[in-house]
Design an enzyme around this catalytic site. Structure first.
Site, mmCIF file in Angstrom:
data_model
loop_
_atom_site.group_PDB
_atom_site.id
_atom_site.type_symbol
_atom_site.label_atom_id
_atom_site.label_comp_id
_atom_site.label_asym_id
_atom_site.label_seq_id
_atom_site.Cartn_x
_atom_site.Cartn_y
_atom_site.Cartn_z
ATOM 1 N N ASP A 144 4.265 -16.029 33.887
ATOM 2 C CA ASP A 144 3.926 -16.570 35.205
ATOM 3 C C ASP A 144 4.100 -18.086 35.220
ATOM 4 O O ASP A 144 3.229 -18.822 35.685
ATOM 5 C CB ASP A 144 2.496 -16.191 35.591
ATOM 6 C CG ASP A 144 2.235 -16.352 37.095
ATOM 7 O OD1 ASP A 144 3.219 -16.399 37.867
ATOM 8 O OD2 ASP A 144 1.059 -16.432 37.496
ATOM 9 N N LYS A 146 5.130 -21.387 36.694
ATOM 10 C CA LYS A 146 5.326 -21.941 38.033
ATOM 11 C C LYS A 146 4.624 -23.292 38.075
ATOM 12 O O LYS A 146 3.771 -23.584 37.217
ATOM 13 C CB LYS A 146 4.766 -21.002 39.103
ATOM 14 C CG LYS A 146 3.279 -20.693 38.965
ATOM 15 C CD LYS A 146 2.832 -19.699 40.026
ATOM 16 C CE LYS A 146 1.350 -19.348 39.864
ATOM 17 N NZ LYS A 146 0.912 -18.361 40.882
ATOM 18 N N ASN A 149 0.827 -23.684 37.546
ATOM 19 C CA ASN A 149 0.260 -23.383 36.232
ATOM 20 C C ASN A 149 0.565 -24.464 35.203
ATOM 21 O O ASN A 149 0.381 -24.255 34.007
ATOM 22 C CB ASN A 149 0.764 -22.026 35.737
ATOM 23 C CG ASN A 149 0.117 -20.877 36.491
ATOM 24 O OD1 ASN A 149 -0.909 -21.059 37.142
ATOM 25 N ND2 ASN A 149 0.719 -19.700 36.417
ATOM 26 N N ASP A 162 -3.405 -21.165 32.694
ATOM 27 C CA ASP A 162 -3.362 -19.843 33.323
ATOM 28 C C ASP A 162 -2.474 -18.896 32.524
ATOM 29 O O ASP A 162 -1.470 -18.382 33.016
ATOM 30 C CB ASP A 162 -2.887 -19.945 34.770
ATOM 31 C CG ASP A 162 -3.416 -18.787 35.615
ATOM 32 O OD1 ASP A 162 -4.001 -17.853 35.028
ATOM 33 O OD2 ASP A 162 -3.239 -18.806 36.839
ATOM 34 N N THR A 180 4.779 -14.474 39.728
ATOM 35 C CA THR A 180 4.730 -14.849 41.136
ATOM 36 C C THR A 180 6.084 -14.526 41.755
ATOM 37 O O THR A 180 7.126 -14.865 41.200
ATOM 38 C CB THR A 180 4.405 -16.343 41.265
ATOM 39 O OG1 THR A 180 3.120 -16.576 40.661
ATOM 40 C CG2 THR A 180 4.371 -16.773 42.721
#
Length: 388
Positions: A144, A146, A149, A162, A180
């Site tokens: 994840d 992004k 994070n 995260d 995401t």
């Protein structure tokens, strides 16, 4: 240890000594509050996650987030969020982290009108890539990556956060995609069960670099709720042919900007086996010779990703001169100079937006009864890294 607590009386100490300052953020994995001890000024970030929102197949990921961060913290690795301690009550899990005063990369983009300078992109992604490669070297996929994070400390350096979606490739079962949606790679958009590899993270890094360096996310014009339309677009996406970026390729485009797009094109390769970070990197810049600089990211010693950071974007300025400090020792000692940040006090949280919780978000309303190891309803045995 934060609050000077022992395992047996952690909740009692927290009830008596913790002060909630404000809500910092919310997401699919819970909510984050800025807190401090009653008689101290040092703030912490408290992540709260309701146990009843954690699916059985994700329990391992939740535990692994704390395990991975503790491993990185013990090693003194500079580019990971720092865990003070973790706890649980009957209904919720709590992770107490150092408060990273600079907010996150997504918020920074917003403050910068959605585009960073080339020097800023080079700085932040040098540290992001080293951080991600370190997670890979421990045998985990992030899944994840992004801007939201990537936290920014008060010192200006990044902290990857995260990690609640991390998973080992060898432990993979066929899950639905958990990335995401606008950072989902092509191989995870098919109407068949998805198997993750390290290549998932490098696709996301390519999108993040493009977003930060150009101000345009290639899938930003598609409604993220239109999942089938978005997935179909991602499967056929070809960065080199994308007209959104054609205006950025011209005779006057600076060299380092062209090198950024060259790097992005390598990372946004549709075939995961050919994606940069996975495939061999051939450097053709040394006297016209082809030099293979590849170091596999699954290797236990891959703390410094030479095959990515040896790309010309990270090595050369726009005038052709060498970028200073682009070596393992300098990077890991936080020797690269970050963009300047200014704060009024240790409690200055201006880099975080005002947030309101929705009816389905996890709200902190005080610590509940302690989780009882003898009672199945508390699920305490499922989360051994969260002390009770």
């Amino acid at each position: 240890m934060l609050f000077g607590v022992e395992k047996n009386d952690v909740l009692d100490k927290l009830r008596k000594n913790m002060v909630v300052i404000r809500l910092l953020g919310k997401g699919g994995s819970g909510s984050v509050y800025m807190v401090r001890e009653k008689y101290h000024t040092t703030p912490y970030a408290m992540k709260i996650q309701a146990k009843d929102t954690i699916w059985d197949e994700n329990v391992g990921c939740v535990n692994d987030e704390i395990r991975v961060l503790r491993t990185l913290n013990r090693e003194g690795f500079p580019f990971a969020a720092r865990v003070a301690f973790a706890a649980q009550d009957l209904d919720n899990l709590y992770a107490f982290m150092e408060f990273e005063q600079g907010g996150d990369l997504a918020r920074l983009l917003e403050r910068k009108d959605w585009i960073l300078s080339i020097d800023e992109v080079r700085f932040y992604f040098t540290e992001i890539i080293v951080g991600l490669a370190k997670i890979h070297s421990l045998g985990f996929i992030h899944r994840d990556m992004k801007p939201a994070n990537v936290l920014i400390g008060k010192d200006g350096h990044i902290r990857l956060a995260d990690l609640g979606t991390v998973i080992r490739p060898k432990d993979l079962v066929d899950f639905d995609p958990v990335t995401t949606i606008v950072y989902t790679p092509p191989e995870c958009t098919l109407d068949v069960p998805c198997r993750y590899t390290y290549a998932v993270d490098w696709w996301a890094i390519g999108l993040m670099m493009l977003e930060c360096g150009s101000g345009i996310h290639p899938f930003g014009h598609i409604d993220p709720n239109a999942e089938r339309e978005l997935y179909a677009y991602i499967r056929e996406y070809d960065f080199v042919q994308d007209e959104q970026y054609s205006c950025m390729f011209c005779e006057t485009t600076p060299r380092d900007t062209l090198e950024l797009y060259s790097l992005v094109a390598l990372m946004l390769e549709r075939d995961p086996e050919d994606r940069f970070g996975v495939m061999p990197f051939i450097d053709r810049t040394e006297n016209g010779k082809m030099v293979d600089r590849t170091r596999k990211f699954g290797d236990s010693e891959a703390a410094y990703p030479e095959d990515v950071l040896s790309h010309p974007f990270f090595q050369f300025e726009s005038d052709g001169s060498r970028v200073k400090g682009m070596d393992e020792e300098t990077i890991l000692s936080k020797g690269l100079v970050p963009p300047a940040l200014k704060f009024d006090s240790v409690n200055d949280s201006s880099c975080f937006p005002e947030v309101e919780l929705g009816k389905n978000d996890t709200k902190f309303e005080g610590f509940g009864p302690a989780a009882d190891p003898r009672k199945q309803v508390s699920r305490v045995g499922e989360f051994p890294v969260f002390w009770w």
